[in-house]
Design an enzyme around this catalytic site. Sequence first.
Site, PDB file in Angstrom:
ATOM      1  N   SER A  14      38.195  10.043  53.139  1.00  0.00           N
ATOM      2  CA  SER A  14      37.424  10.961  53.968  1.00  0.00           C
ATOM      3  C   SER A  14      37.776  12.408  53.636  1.00  0.00           C
ATOM      4  O   SER A  14      37.639  12.834  52.496  1.00  0.00           O
ATOM      5  CB  SER A  14      37.648  10.642  55.448  1.00  0.00           C
ATOM      6  OG  SER A  14      36.756  11.345  56.256  1.00  0.00           O
TER       7      SER A  14
ATOM      8  N   ASP B 206      32.127  16.413  53.892  1.00  0.00           N
ATOM      9  CA  ASP B 206      33.410  16.006  53.352  1.00  0.00           C
ATOM     10  C   ASP B 206      33.191  15.071  52.169  1.00  0.00           C
ATOM     11  O   ASP B 206      32.048  14.723  51.844  1.00  0.00           O
ATOM     12  CB  ASP B 206      34.284  15.385  54.437  1.00  0.00           C
ATOM     13  CG  ASP B 206      33.715  14.100  55.010  1.00  0.00           C
ATOM     14  OD1 ASP B 206      32.514  13.833  54.796  1.00  0.00           O
ATOM     15  OD2 ASP B 206      34.451  13.352  55.673  1.00  0.00           O
TER      16      ASP B 206
ATOM     17  N   ASP C 143      33.284  11.896  51.415  1.00  0.00           N
ATOM     18  CA  ASP C 143      32.452  10.697  51.503  1.00  0.00           C
ATOM     19  C   ASP C 143      31.176  10.933  52.303  1.00  0.00           C
ATOM     20  O   ASP C 143      30.429   9.994  52.580  1.00  0.00           O
ATOM     21  CB  ASP C 143      33.236   9.511  52.072  1.00  0.00           C
ATOM     22  CG  ASP C 143      33.769   9.759  53.469  1.00  0.00           C
ATOM     23  OD1 ASP C 143      33.853  10.934  53.879  1.00  0.00           O
ATOM     24  OD2 ASP C 143      34.112   8.780  54.169  1.00  0.00           O
TER      25      ASP C 143
ATOM     26  N   ASP D 153      30.357  11.598  55.369  1.00  0.00           N
ATOM     27  CA  ASP D 153      30.067  11.081  56.704  1.00  0.00           C
ATOM     28  C   ASP D 153      30.206  12.177  57.758  1.00  0.00           C
ATOM     29  O   ASP D 153      29.555  12.118  58.804  1.00  0.00           O
ATOM     30  CB  ASP D 153      30.945   9.864  57.050  1.00  0.00           C
ATOM     31  CG  ASP D 153      32.435  10.155  57.052  1.00  0.00           C
ATOM     32  OD1 ASP D 153      32.847  11.252  56.605  1.00  0.00           O
ATOM     33  OD2 ASP D 153      33.191   9.276  57.495  1.00  0.00           O
TER      34      ASP D 153
END
Length: 546
Positions: free
Chosen positions: A118, A272, A274, A276
């Site tokens: 993340s 960020d 990834d 999400d």
Amino acid sequence: MIESEREDAFYKQLEFGTGGMRGELGAGPNHMNIYTIRKVTAGLAKYIEENGTEAKKRGVVIAYDSRHGSAEFALEAAKTLGAHGIKSYVFQELRPMPELSFAVRYLRAYAGIMITASHNPSEYNGYKVYGEDGAQLPPAAADVIVTHMNEIENELLLEIKDERELLSQNLVSYIGENLDQVYLDYVKGLQLNKDVANLHIVYTPLHGTGQTLMPQALQNAGFQHITIVNEQKNPDPNFSTLSSPNPEEAQAFQLAIQYGKEKAADLLLATDPDADRLGVAVKNNSGEYVLLTGNQMGALLLHYMLSQKQEKGVLPDNSVIFKTIVTSELGRAIAEDYGVQTVDTLTGFKYIAEKIEEYKRKGTKTFQFGYEESYGYLIGDFVRDKDAVQAAMMIAEEAAYYKQQEMTLYDGLIELYETYGYYKESFTSFTLKGKDGAEQIDRIMNRFREHPPAGIGGAAVEKIEDYQSGKRINLSTTQQEMMDLPTSNVIKFRPQDGSWFAIRPSGTEPKMKFYFGVKQGEEDLSEERLREVEVSVMNVVKNSIS
């Protein structure tokens, strides 16, 4: 390796928490490496095997971000699953986490794996496991995987299969662009207003996966003026232009703000690694770019969607929104104004996903929105985790809506405060690494449980909610009631003046987390009260670890 590093690397194995498994790269079972990947994947494989031949055939979708080792870890997971005769659908290139969740549902896979840490620093990587509903695994299923992991005596001896052999046996299939288009069509279907062409956007993927889908998603929605921060466009596992790839932090927007000033942009967006989590910056009344908090973003999105749906006559009477127990109460006030129920969940988006699935199965409520203060939002339930692509399209649409009225998103936020009250929140955390850190975290939690503060910043504590025992205690009446939520190591305190604070250890990092919230009729009073609560709580913390 010095002795302290050796102890940290080997004194325990990485654990599953609210976001899966996450840790620093390096040797040993307490670090991320190919052997920890094989071990957790072998545990997942055993879990799938227990659910029968059909589960094995349905297989596992695997995606990964731009971090060190991510592509290699994704392949190691597929090779380990293949040794158990379980099929893998592996993304050919890095892709955002929300598309992984979507792909699990769309391909009717039995599980999903996302290799990502993340928004953590570059020395970290991680491993998230998703169930067949596209949501992160609930604790009960994760416990089964952990049990199987604990049965593995030596992860160095685990069997894996060769990639070419798996391809020839159709136990590995590579996926990519075809699935992108399907997902993007679903995102476009969330639009409420299409008159957006006049908005100017600057977007930075912060060297992560967002670049693969975000520009196309915005273009599909009709946005014509999109500038990408070139220095942060390409994947970079070192995140060279950043101290941390976290869109919650101001430093992540430094380059985007420079671009924004050059382009006179209305809206700055950052995701960020990834993709999400979504961060947003807008111009304030002085024309300077300011970052919105996750709570502010959630309130703006919620109000916009509910007001637009009500105006168009498409807001169902049985609508419901979900937020976590550490998310601002402003969302509840807004939802109530539109006749929409708010349901609280534990921290972690998997709990929101569980509620979405529960209500959909029962047919009693219609999901409208789910969010958490840590920059996570979900609008369309074809994904079952936070989705920055969806949220970016909708917040950009809202910014365009306000621009047509000669307003900014900041103006819209002030209107919400003037209408519902000045809700202010803050968050702080500190890292406590290694064995000593874990012991300190336990001491802090025990201190607040065994000797709870009677007052905070001059206001007596009225209620204590201990989510580990499941009890809500009213200190003025001594009444106790059970809360209808799963158990979790979280304590929330509610002073008599309507303020609150909550504490919990992170489930994926060696951190203690502290959340604070207040409401006052004026902004200055709210800011002052927030500082009082923060100082009072942190003094208790300092005394407990000194």
